[in-house]
Write a protein that holds these residues in place. Structure first.
Motif, short mmCIF file in Angstrom:
data_model
loop_
_atom_site.label_atom_id
_atom_site.label_comp_id
_atom_site.label_asym_id
_atom_site.label_seq_id
_atom_site.Cartn_x
_atom_site.Cartn_y
_atom_site.Cartn_z
N CYS A 9 0.84 -1.32 0.01
CA CYS A 9 -0.02 -0.08 -0.14
C CYS A 9 0.89 1.13 0.12
O CYS A 9 1.74 1.21 0.58
CB CYS A 9 -0.88 0.18 1.22
SG CYS A 9 -2.17 -1.28 1.24
N ALA A 11 1.79 4.98 0.95
CA ALA A 11 1.66 5.90 2.18
C ALA A 11 1.36 7.33 1.51
O ALA A 11 1.62 7.64 0.54
CB ALA A 11 3.05 6.05 2.99
N THR A 12 0.32 8.11 2.35
CA THR A 12 -0.22 9.35 1.83
C THR A 12 0.80 10.31 1.84
O THR A 12 1.49 10.76 2.92
CB THR A 12 -1.50 9.69 2.74
OG1 THR A 12 -2.46 8.75 2.70
CG2 THR A 12 -1.97 11.03 2.34
N SER A 37 -6.03 8.87 -0.51
CA SER A 37 -6.44 7.72 0.03
C SER A 37 -7.31 6.89 -0.44
O SER A 37 -7.67 5.71 -0.34
CB SER A 37 -6.91 8.11 1.66
OG SER A 37 -7.38 7.04 2.45
#
Length: 859
Positions: A9, A11-12, A37
């Motif tokens: 995933c 990361a923002t 997101s």
């Protein structure tokens, strides 16, 4: 098509990592991070960011940042996975030699080998794709270095292009569908890697052009492959097609020219067009040569172009902008397109748009439900049905001996449906039925006695044979070739005589120059008259296309819509009541969906009608305005200058007392508000009533001492806006009119916005009543009334959003009606307005005027 989905995933990112061209405001930073997101978690996001907060730029930067990082993660993780699987396979093979259970060891090795084979295949496809894109960039770079586009190719290039056209025409000659013609220079059926694409749609091409302009301000413009899609109306550069203007006729003419093998004349004169007659319109298109389309496709992939710029590039290089954009969209990372090309499944299929695993962003989505319903509705009038019946019957009579039994059966079925629909629209004197009725689709078919006809097969026949175009062409030929009268020779004889005379005048060397010019002038005049007549016939809208569109609606789910049968008006109309089914495939195929707008509230009906099947994916975010709190001063004006309550309901707004109060309100506010005042009224009829009262009462003269007065009409508004921009004053406009959506009344153009009354639509219309009943039945009692109220409040919110367009802007907002004091109504206003209403229950008008004066004095 193959695609890799990473296991890790993302990361923002922080605020500085989005490639935003300026230091972002807090709400812009929050929106980009929330958007990132939503895309990463495969969610559905509903975002409201007030108009003037840089919403489109923020969405673009947020989405492209995610895409960039996602593509980098795909490459790195794919190589990492291959390395890991190779090591695991080596370990298993070493262990299998000593394993007692040889079968289990071999099974595990076999699974790893299959994984490795699949991963290596994906890597090879990805590398092949990157090599193709690198070649495109290199070719475009070389062309820009050594060659500028010319309006006409050189003779040797022209010969090569003609050969390309001949080859392409031969390939397409047997194709029956537009999609088959649209594959472009590269073969699209091959196994190829497909990256995640972002489909960004908005209501108009001008709004999409603004996104391209904003994109160029960012560092993303250097790497993103951005392509704008449009119809032939926007992109076609062939004069023979463009003059038709009607998009249906343009599509048919384009396909005809693609199939034609007749060479296009290099410089067709009017005389040659007259000599060629109808055949000249079927010459092959010189702009669709694959070599030229490929050049333009490469340009579109290497530089962000809006729809107008793409058409200009096509005109410059001689390539078809329409087919170049369609060819480029498969390799694009960001695809810009209007609503109708995304929300209609048929349009997506024709363009080859694949939404699987993609990102869909719908901007300006406050009217998304209405747009879906409008795109999938259909209407026919009695005159259209009669014309269609006559044209189909004439075509059948002309070609019956040449038609196969199966095709003749389909034409007879279509004629039968036409006659039965006309029968349903006939008034019944013996047993009169209600003038307006609502029927389910199967009820209409049953009552019309054509429920035993396979409408799917009928539509397939019409599409496969391009029946609408054939009937239209036959009708045009019949009209332009009338039977000769006794005193008038046939048109063909006149043409022959004219051509012979023109030839004689050209070849007689003893004639003077003046006589030759005179003869040519007469010839040109005759040709102009003939071309005008032919063009007028070609531009006549075909009744067959709307007929087929209506028949197609009858094949949809009966629960999704109703058919309105209005005998008195002679109209049969299909109403889509449940848009969910037409949005379901987008919802199921897309990786993530973003619904954004400046005035999205209220959103309850949007969630209930489109996203009730996936509440777990839904994310809602509502952001405040970028302007400081003291830059907006909203009022609920519940009482007029005399202290009388203000209620501009339909029953009360025309009363002399209400008109007098409104006149006084306008005069007093114009005295204290500098710059432009935009007053939105419920309808054009009421606008005329208010204007007449102001004129008769002397209010116009009073206001004119300080401000020039403008009023919107139902026609074009360009000239009005230009005059208003030159000298902002009092602008009387209409809620839901041309000035209430999409326009920018920034700074002195809109220092005050007035919304008079609550602009509820007419509740007694059959369409609205049926829609409200449907919602009550599907969502529960009260849902119809909620929808009715939301229609009103969305229109109000759009009007409010016309002012305060940037961070240094400021304005007052006046909601002139005591009903705005209701908490239920205020809750449906934009948050940046409702929370700044100091006294929601309203204050006296004197206090309103005084606070307004102080507000502008402090500025």
């Amino acid at each position: 098509m193959a695609q890799y989905s990473p296991r890790q995933c993302l990361a923002t990112p922080g605020a500085t990592d989005f490639g935003f061209p300026f230091a972002p405001y807090d709400i812009q930073e929050q929106l980009m991070q929330e958007l990132f997101s939503v895309l990463e978690r495969r969610q559905v996001g509903i975002f409201e960011s007030p108009t003037g907060t840089g919403k489109s730029l923020t969405l673009t930067c947020g989405a492209l940042t995610w895409l960039r990082q996602h593509e980098q993660l795909v490459r790195s993780e794919l190589l990492q996975r291959i390395n890991e699987v190779e090591k695991e396979l080596d370990r298993l093979q070493a262990a299998s030699a000593q394993a007692e259970d040889w079968i289990c060891a071999q099974t595990a090795s076999r699974e790893q080998q299959m994984d490795l084979q699949q991963l290596n295949h994906l890597r090879s496809l990805l590398e092949k794709r990157e090599e193709q894109l690198a070649r495109i960039r290199e070719r475009t770079k070389e062309r820009k270095k050594h060659q500028k586009f010319r309006t006409r190719p050189k003779p040797d290039e022209e010969q090569q292009q003609q050969e390309d056209i001949e080859h392409h025409s031969d390939v397409d000659a047997d194709s029956d569908s537009e999609h088959e013609l649209a594959d472009g220079p590269e073969e699209q059926s091959e196994d190829r890697y497909r990256s995640v694409q972002i489909f960004f749609c908005s209501r108009t091409h001008s709004q999409l052009a603004q996104i391209v302009a904003e994109l160029r301000k960012t560092p993303h413009a250097a790497w993103v492959r951005c392509v704008s899609l449009g119809s032939r109306q926007q992109l076609c550069i062939n004069p023979q097609v463009r003059k038709l203007r009607n998009v249906g006729l343009m599509n048919e003419r384009c396909l005809d020219m693609a199939r034609s093998k007749a060479p296009a004349p290099a410089n067709p004169s009017k005389k040659s067009r007259l000599a060629g007659g109808a055949a000249s319109s079927l010459s092959r298109c010189p702009f669709k040569a694959p070599a030229l389309v490929e050049i333009l496709r490469d340009v579109a992939l290497c530089e962000p172009l809006d729809i107008e710029e793409l058409a200009v590039e096509g005109s410059a290089c001689g390539g078809c902008s329409y087919y170049a954009s369609r060819s480029a969209q498969n390799d694009a990372q960001l695809v810009l397109l209007p609503y109708q090309l995304l929300l209609q499944q048929s349009a997506r299929q024709q363009l080859g748009i694949d939404l699987r695993g993609s990102i869909v962003i719908v901007d300006e989505a406050h009217n998304l439900l209405d747009s879906i319903a409008q795109l999938h509705g259909s209407e026919l009038t009695r005159s259209q049905l009669e014309l269609a019946r006559d044209q189909v019957a004439g075509y059948k009579e002309q070609y019956a001996p040449r038609l196969s039994t199966r095709n003749l059966l389909r034409i007879n079925q279509l004629l039968f449906v036409l006659r039965r629909l006309l029968k349903l629209l006939e008034p019944k004197a013996a047993a009169p039925s209600p003038p307006v009725r609502m029927l389910r689709t199967y009820e209409l078919s049953s009552e019309g006695d054509f429920d035993n006809i396979d409408l799917h097969a009928l539509l397939e026949f019409c599409g496969r044979t391009r029946f609408a175009q054939k009937v239209q062409g036959h009708a045009a030929r019949v009209q332009r070739e009338p039977r000769p009268s006794e005193n008038q020779p046939p048109a063909s004889s006149r043409q022959t005589l004219l051509q012979r005379l023109a030839t004689q005048h050209r070849t007689l060397g003893k004639q003077t120059q003046g006589k030759r010019k005179l003869a040519e002038t007469h010839a040109e005049a005759e040709v102009d008259a003939k071309e005008t007549q032919l063009e007028r016939l070609a531009l006549a809208p075909s009744p067959i296309r709307p007929l087929l569109a209506f028949i197609e609606t009858l094949t949809s789910n009966a629960a999704d819509g109703r058919v309105l049968l209005n005998v008195q008006a002679g109209i049969v109309k299909y109403l889509l009541l449940d848009p969910a089914e037409h949005f379901a495939d987008i919802l199921s195929e897309a990786r993530a969906i973003v619904i954004a707008g400046g005035t999205m509230q209220p959103t309850q009906e949007l969630k209930e009608q489109l996203f009730s099947r996936c509440p777990e994916r839904l994310v809602e975010r509502f952001y405040s305005h970028v302007v400081p709190p003291d830059a907006v001063l909203p009022f609920v004006v519940a009482k007029g200058p005399t202290g009388a309550s203000l209620c501009f309901s339909y029953a009360q707004r025309g009363a002399p007392a209400m008109l007098k109060e409104l006149s006084m309100v306008l005069q007093n506010l114009c005295n204290v508000v500098p710059g432009g005042v935009v007053c939105f009224l419920p309808s054009y009829e009421y606008l005329e009533t208010v204007h007449s009262h102001l004129e008769q009462s002397g209010g116009l003269k009073s206001i004119a001492r300080r401000k020039r007065i403008f009023r919107e009409s139902s026609g074009a508004a360009d000239q009005l806006l230009q005059q208003y921009a030159e000298a902002p004053g009092l602008l009387l406009a209409v809620v839901g009119g041309k000035l209430s959506e999409g326009l920018n009344f920034a700074d002195d153009l809109g220092r005050a916005v007035l919304v008079v009354g609550l602009p509820y639509p007419n509740r007694n219309t059959p369409e609205l009543q049926q829609r409200m009943r449907h919602l009550d039945g599907r969502l529960g009692p009260g849902a119809g009334n909620e929808y009715y109220e939301n229609l009103c409040m969305k229109a109000v919110n759009q009007c409010i959003g016309r002012s305060v367009r940037h961070i240094r802007d400021y304005a007052c907002v006046f909601l002139i009606d005591e009903r705005y004091a209701s908490a239920r109504i205020r809750d449906k206003l934009p948050e940046w307005i409702s929370r700044h209403i100091a006294e929601p229950n309203g204050i006296g008008f004197g206090a309103v005027q005084a606070r307004t004066a102080r507000f502008f004095k402090s500025r």
